[in-house]
Design an enzyme around this catalytic site. Structure first.
Site, PDB file in Angstrom:
ATOM      1  N   GLY A  46      10.259   6.507   8.261  1.00 60.62           N
ATOM      2  CA  GLY A  46      11.312   6.624   9.257  1.00 60.62           C
ATOM      3  C   GLY A  46      12.460   7.464   8.744  1.00 60.62           C
ATOM      4  N   GLN A  51      20.866  10.989   8.317  1.00 59.78           N
ATOM      5  CA  GLN A  51      20.332  11.232   6.967  1.00 59.78           C
ATOM      6  C   GLN A  51      20.143  12.722   6.684  1.00 59.78           C
ATOM      7  OE1 GLN A  51      17.039   8.139   7.423  1.00 59.78           O
ATOM      8  NE2 GLN A  51      17.479   8.059   5.236  1.00 59.78           N
ATOM      9  N   CYS A  95      14.738   3.282   1.285  1.00 60.88           N
ATOM     10  CA  CYS A  95      15.343   4.289   2.149  1.00 60.88           C
ATOM     11  C   CYS A  95      15.289   5.631   1.436  1.00 60.88           C
ATOM     12  CB  CYS A  95      16.801   3.892   2.418  1.00 60.88           C
ATOM     13  SG  CYS A  95      17.688   5.067   3.452  1.00 60.88           S
ATOM     14  N   LEU A  96      14.978   6.686   2.177  1.00 61.94           N
ATOM     15  CA  LEU A  96      14.913   8.010   1.550  1.00 61.94           C
ATOM     16  C   LEU A  96      16.285   8.448   1.032  1.00 61.94           C
ATOM     17  CD1 LEU A  96      12.512   9.841   4.029  1.00 61.94           C
ATOM     18  CD2 LEU A  96      11.968   8.907   1.775  1.00 61.94           C
ATOM     19  N   HIS A 137      15.924  -0.683  10.708  1.00 62.11           N
ATOM     20  CA  HIS A 137      16.520   0.081   9.609  1.00 62.11           C
ATOM     21  C   HIS A 137      17.096   1.413  10.108  1.00 62.11           C
ATOM     22  CE1 HIS A 137      16.417   1.619   5.308  1.00 62.11           C
ATOM     23  NE2 HIS A 137      16.513   2.742   5.994  1.00 62.11           N
ATOM     24  N   GLU A 138      16.310   2.111  10.933  1.00 60.84           N
ATOM     25  CA  GLU A 138      16.764   3.432  11.397  1.00 60.84           C
ATOM     26  C   GLU A 138      17.918   3.300  12.387  1.00 60.84           C
ATOM     27  OE1 GLU A 138      15.778   5.736   9.628  1.00 60.84           O
ATOM     28  OE2 GLU A 138      14.030   4.724   8.785  1.00 60.84           O
ATOM     29  N   HIS A 141      21.130   2.897  10.713  1.00 60.37           N
ATOM     30  CA  HIS A 141      21.710   4.159  10.222  1.00 60.37           C
ATOM     31  C   HIS A 141      22.668   4.759  11.246  1.00 60.37           C
ATOM     32  CE1 HIS A 141      20.005   5.176   6.335  1.00 60.37           C
ATOM     33  NE2 HIS A 141      18.769   4.945   6.726  1.00 60.37           N
TER      34      HIS A 141
HETATM   35 ZN    ZN Z   1      17.122   4.652   5.562  1.00 59.76          ZN
END
Ligand code: ZN
Length: 167
Positions: A46, A51, A95-96, A137-138, A141
């Site tokens: 995701g 991000q 998380c990236l 999670h997304e 963000h």
């Molecule tokens: Zn993330």
């Protein structure tokens, strides 16, 4: 399409609330295509627009709960809202934007999301397990929330290696 740089947790843009998408134009489509390429390049599940430095309410989530032999597919969610959340799961989340670190985060087991697609059409989609976790999670963000602020605790490398933390 082009890969974009992923902001890491030190960058203030990740903690800002994102604004709704109002124009469903080629620029949005380019953003979504670039996000897809960026996500694939990182083997992630995701990615949210902030991000990649775009403070707009757009996320992509890889649906991994597919029948044996079928391809996983991306779901694009513009201006998403969680309209139903049930059950509970407690598991490792990463998380990236926080590379190499994982924490224990409680999430609903099942969520229903209402969103718009890249052309502005409203739809609803449901997710279970990892997909539900990923939707939450997304969407966090978009509120400027990074998982590290809501995890019970971070996990040690040893715990991760043992692989005991499963949802
Ligand atoms: Zn993330």
């Amino acid at each position: 399409m082009a890969r974009r740089n992923i902001l890491t947790k030190e960058q203030p843009a990740l903690y800002k609330k994102c604004r709704p998408v109002t124009e469903f134009n080629p620029r949005l489509h380019q953003l979504l295509d670039d996000m897809a390429e960026t996500l694939a390049g990182e083997n992630g599940v995701g990615l949210a627009a902030p991000q990649v430095g775009v403070l707009r309410r757009a996320v992509i989530v890889l649906e991994t709960n597919v029948p044996e032999g079928e391809e996983e597919y991306l779901i694009e969610l513009i201006n998403p809202e969680i309209i139903e959340a049930t059950g509970e799961q407690n598991g490792a989340e990463g998380c990236l934007s926080v590379p190499g670190e994982y924490g224990l985060v409680k999430r609903p087991m099942h969520v229903k999301v209402r969103a718009q697609d890249r052309n502005g059409n409203t739809f609803e989609v449901e997710g279970d397990g990892l997909t539900a976790r990923c939707f939450c999670h997304e969407i966090d963000h978009l509120e400027g929330i990074v998982f590290t602020s809501k995890c019970e605790r971070m996990l040690s490398e040893e715990e991760l290696e043992k692989g005991e933390i499963e949802q």
